[in-house]
Design an enzyme around this catalytic site. Structure first.
Site, PDB file in Angstrom:
ATOM      1  CB  ALA A 142      -0.899  -0.016   1.223  1.00  0.00           C
ATOM      2  N   GLY A 196       0.492  -4.844   0.979  1.00  0.00           N
ATOM      3  CA  GLY A 196      -0.711  -4.834   0.150  1.00  0.00           C
ATOM      4  C   GLY A 196      -0.495  -5.496  -1.207  1.00  0.00           C
ATOM      5  CD  GLU A 251      -2.539  -7.266   2.979  1.00  0.00           C
ATOM      6  OE1 GLU A 251      -2.245  -6.086   2.664  1.00  0.00           O
ATOM      7  OE2 GLU A 251      -3.098  -7.568   4.038  1.00  0.00           O
ATOM      8  CD  GLU A 276       1.585  -5.451   5.610  1.00  0.00           C
ATOM      9  OE1 GLU A 276       2.338  -6.413   5.910  1.00  0.00           O
ATOM     10  OE2 GLU A 276       0.716  -5.526   4.722  1.00  0.00           O
TER      11      GLU A 276
HETATM   12  C1  HXC Z   1       5.044   4.320  -1.272  1.00  0.00           C
HETATM   13  C2  HXC Z   1       6.899   3.324  -2.137  1.00  0.00           C
HETATM   14  C3  HXC Z   1       6.551   2.098  -1.570  1.00  0.00           C
HETATM   15  C4  HXC Z   1       5.324   2.035  -0.825  1.00  0.00           C
HETATM   16  C5  HXC Z   1       8.399   1.828  -2.605  1.00  0.00           C
HETATM   17  N1  HXC Z   1       8.070   3.114  -2.752  1.00  0.00           N
HETATM   18  N2  HXC Z   1       7.484   1.180  -1.874  1.00  0.00           N
HETATM   19  N3  HXC Z   1       6.149   4.426  -1.988  1.00  0.00           N
HETATM   20  N4  HXC Z   1       4.619   3.175  -0.707  1.00  0.00           N
HETATM   21  N5  HXC Z   1       4.870   0.898  -0.288  1.00  0.00           N
HETATM   22  C6  HXC Z   1       8.790   4.151  -3.484  1.00  0.00           C
HETATM   23  C7  HXC Z   1      10.013   4.606  -2.706  1.00  0.00           C
HETATM   24  O1  HXC Z   1       9.659   5.564  -1.738  1.00  0.00           O
HETATM   25  C8  HXC Z   1      10.861   5.204  -3.815  1.00  0.00           C
HETATM   26  O2  HXC Z   1      10.340   6.482  -4.139  1.00  0.00           O
HETATM   27  C9  HXC Z   1      10.557   4.293  -5.008  1.00  0.00           C
HETATM   28  O3  HXC Z   1       9.297   3.647  -4.696  1.00  0.00           O
HETATM   29  C10 HXC Z   1      11.621   3.233  -5.198  1.00  0.00           C
HETATM   30  O4  HXC Z   1      11.785   2.534  -3.990  1.00  0.00           O
HETATM   31  P1  HXC Z   1      13.215   2.288  -3.292  1.00  0.00           P
HETATM   32  O5  HXC Z   1      12.958   2.042  -1.877  1.00  0.00           O
HETATM   33  O6  HXC Z   1      14.139   3.390  -3.652  1.00  0.00           O
HETATM   34  O7  HXC Z   1      13.674   0.959  -4.047  1.00  0.00           O
HETATM   35  P2  HXC Z   1      14.648  -0.177  -3.476  1.00  0.00           P
HETATM   36  O8  HXC Z   1      15.790   0.441  -2.733  1.00  0.00           O
HETATM   37  O9  HXC Z   1      14.937  -1.039  -4.647  1.00  0.00           O
HETATM   38  O10 HXC Z   1      13.790  -0.984  -2.399  1.00  0.00           O
HETATM   39  C11 HXC Z   1      12.665  -1.730  -2.802  1.00  0.00           C
HETATM   40  C12 HXC Z   1      11.794  -2.122  -1.560  1.00  0.00           C
HETATM   41  C13 HXC Z   1      11.511  -0.851  -0.716  1.00  0.00           C
HETATM   42  C14 HXC Z   1      12.590  -3.138  -0.706  1.00  0.00           C
HETATM   43  C15 HXC Z   1      10.527  -2.794  -2.079  1.00  0.00           C
HETATM   44  O11 HXC Z   1      10.975   0.149  -1.609  1.00  0.00           O
HETATM   45  C16 HXC Z   1      10.511  -1.063   0.372  1.00  0.00           C
HETATM   46  O12 HXC Z   1      10.844  -1.605   1.419  1.00  0.00           O
HETATM   47  N6  HXC Z   1       9.254  -0.591   0.171  1.00  0.00           N
HETATM   48  C17 HXC Z   1       8.243  -0.647   1.191  1.00  0.00           C
HETATM   49  C18 HXC Z   1       7.709  -2.048   1.347  1.00  0.00           C
HETATM   50  C19 HXC Z   1       6.617  -2.096   2.436  1.00  0.00           C
HETATM   51  O13 HXC Z   1       6.874  -1.754   3.588  1.00  0.00           O
HETATM   52  N7  HXC Z   1       5.421  -2.500   2.060  1.00  0.00           N
HETATM   53  C20 HXC Z   1       4.295  -2.559   2.967  1.00  0.00           C
HETATM   54  C21 HXC Z   1       3.577  -1.251   2.938  1.00  0.00           C
HETATM   55  S1  HXC Z   1       2.270  -1.220   4.154  1.00  0.00           S
HETATM   56  P3  HXC Z   1      11.312   7.762  -4.216  1.00  0.00           P
HETATM   57  O14 HXC Z   1      10.353   8.888  -4.462  1.00  0.00           O
HETATM   58  O15 HXC Z   1      12.044   7.850  -2.943  1.00  0.00           O
HETATM   59  O16 HXC Z   1      12.203   7.462  -5.394  1.00  0.00           O
HETATM   60  C22 HXC Z   1       1.018  -2.066   3.455  1.00  0.00           C
HETATM   61  C23 HXC Z   1      -0.246  -2.115   4.279  1.00  0.00           C
HETATM   62  C24 HXC Z   1      -1.346  -2.922   3.612  1.00  0.00           C
HETATM   63  O17 HXC Z   1       1.100  -2.579   2.395  1.00  0.00           O
HETATM   64  C25 HXC Z   1      -2.658  -2.715   4.312  1.00  0.00           C
HETATM   65  C26 HXC Z   1      -3.371  -1.440   3.908  1.00  0.00           C
HETATM   66  C27 HXC Z   1      -4.827  -1.404   4.316  1.00  0.00           C
END
Ligand code: HXC
Length: 259
Positions: free
Chosen positions: A66, A110, A113, A133
């Protein structure tokens, strides 16, 4: 047919490929993605030229979760009032035709999911699944704690969710999270071929078969078998059953009409 966050490719064989298209955010799922997905599913629910969907992302990310930037400042009242992502979740679960997730790269939070909301997952060797998360101080919120546990069992689900570690494609296949793993360059062809096969079947039988399998997750064995038997019997009301069996007997290809 244009959507802000999706690319749609309709194929003459009766399926559509839907590609999540927020490359700069690794396909992070924001409200617009769910609004677009909902609108697309609404538009094809009764469209007989789309009998199966392939949902995919980019090579690097199916979806990295998400959209954290969208969620970060939300209050409890906002999340509760909006019923955050409930409508999108429910729209997908209500869709009666098969959706195949073709996953390459990250399917996190997400994104994992969303893949599990699909009917089955074909993974590239590069796929990585996770529910990280907890790293953000939250928890799965689009069904992950429930679907992952049903798919891979309690021990692996607890491990993944509590440690936030990722599962690679081989582990995901062993655990039963994905149905097949293929080399990255084969991923879309494999998913397209599966979709074309599904689209060639009786669309009525396809819907009935999908519904049956889903009932298995939400009923006792006795109830589920009774449901299956009744639905099986009911398929004999359709011309497609007569056509399918006649074609077998005549040694020809069936011509299913969806009637
Ligand atoms: C918003 C995101 C994002 C996310 C990545 N980006 N994941 N933006 N939400 N979930 C953005 C980064 O901010 C970055 O933007 C660009 O995408 C590239 O990501 P990087 O981190 O620079 O890439 P990398 O170093 O290759 O790392 C990849 C990654 C990492 C390991 C996947 O991006 C990461 O850990 N992302 C978050 C994963 C996460 O926590 N997911 C769960 C989210 S909570 P910029 O602008 O900086 O270039 C969830 C809740 C669900 O899903 C329930 C909801 C109801």
């Amino acid at each position: 047919e244009t959507y802000e966050t999706l690319l749609i490719e309709r194929h003459a064989d009766g399926y559509a490929v839907v590609t999540l298209n927020r490359p700069k955010a690794l396909n992070a799922l924001n409200s617009q993605v769910f609004a677009d997905l909902t609108a697309f599913l609404d538009s094809v629910e009764r469209d007989d030229t789309v009998r199966c969907i392939v949902l995919t992302g980019s090579e690097k990310a199916f979806a990295a979760g998400a959209d954290i930037k969208e969620m970060a400042d939300q209050s409890y009242a906002q999340m509760f009032t909006e019923n955050f992502f409930a409508a999108g979740h429910d729209r997908i679960t209500r869709f009666r035709k098969p959706i195949i997730a073709a996953v390459s790269g990250y399917a996190l939070g997400g994104g994992c999911e969303l893949a599990m909301l699909c009917d089955f997952i074909i993974a590239s060797e590069t796929a990585k699944f996770g529910q990280p998360e907890i790293n953000l101080g939250v928890a799965p919120g689009i069904g992950g704690s429930q679907r992952l546990t049903r798919l891979v069992g309690k021990s692996k689900a607890m491990d993944m969710i509590l440690t936030a570690r990722m599962m690679d494609a081989a582990e995901a296949e062993r655990a039963g999270l994905v149905s097949r793993v293929v080399p990255g360059e084969r991923l879309l062809d494999e998913a397209r071929e599966a979709a074309a096969k599904i689209a060639a079947h009786s669309p009525l039988a396809v819907m009935a078969n999908k519904e049956m399998v889903n009932v298995a997750l939400e009923s006792t064995l006795t109830e589920g078998v009774r449901f299956e038997r009744r639905l099986f019997h009911s398929l004999f009301a359709f011309e497609d059953q007569k056509e399918g069996m006649a074609a077998f007997v005549d040694k020809r290809k069936p011509d299913f009409r969806g009637r």
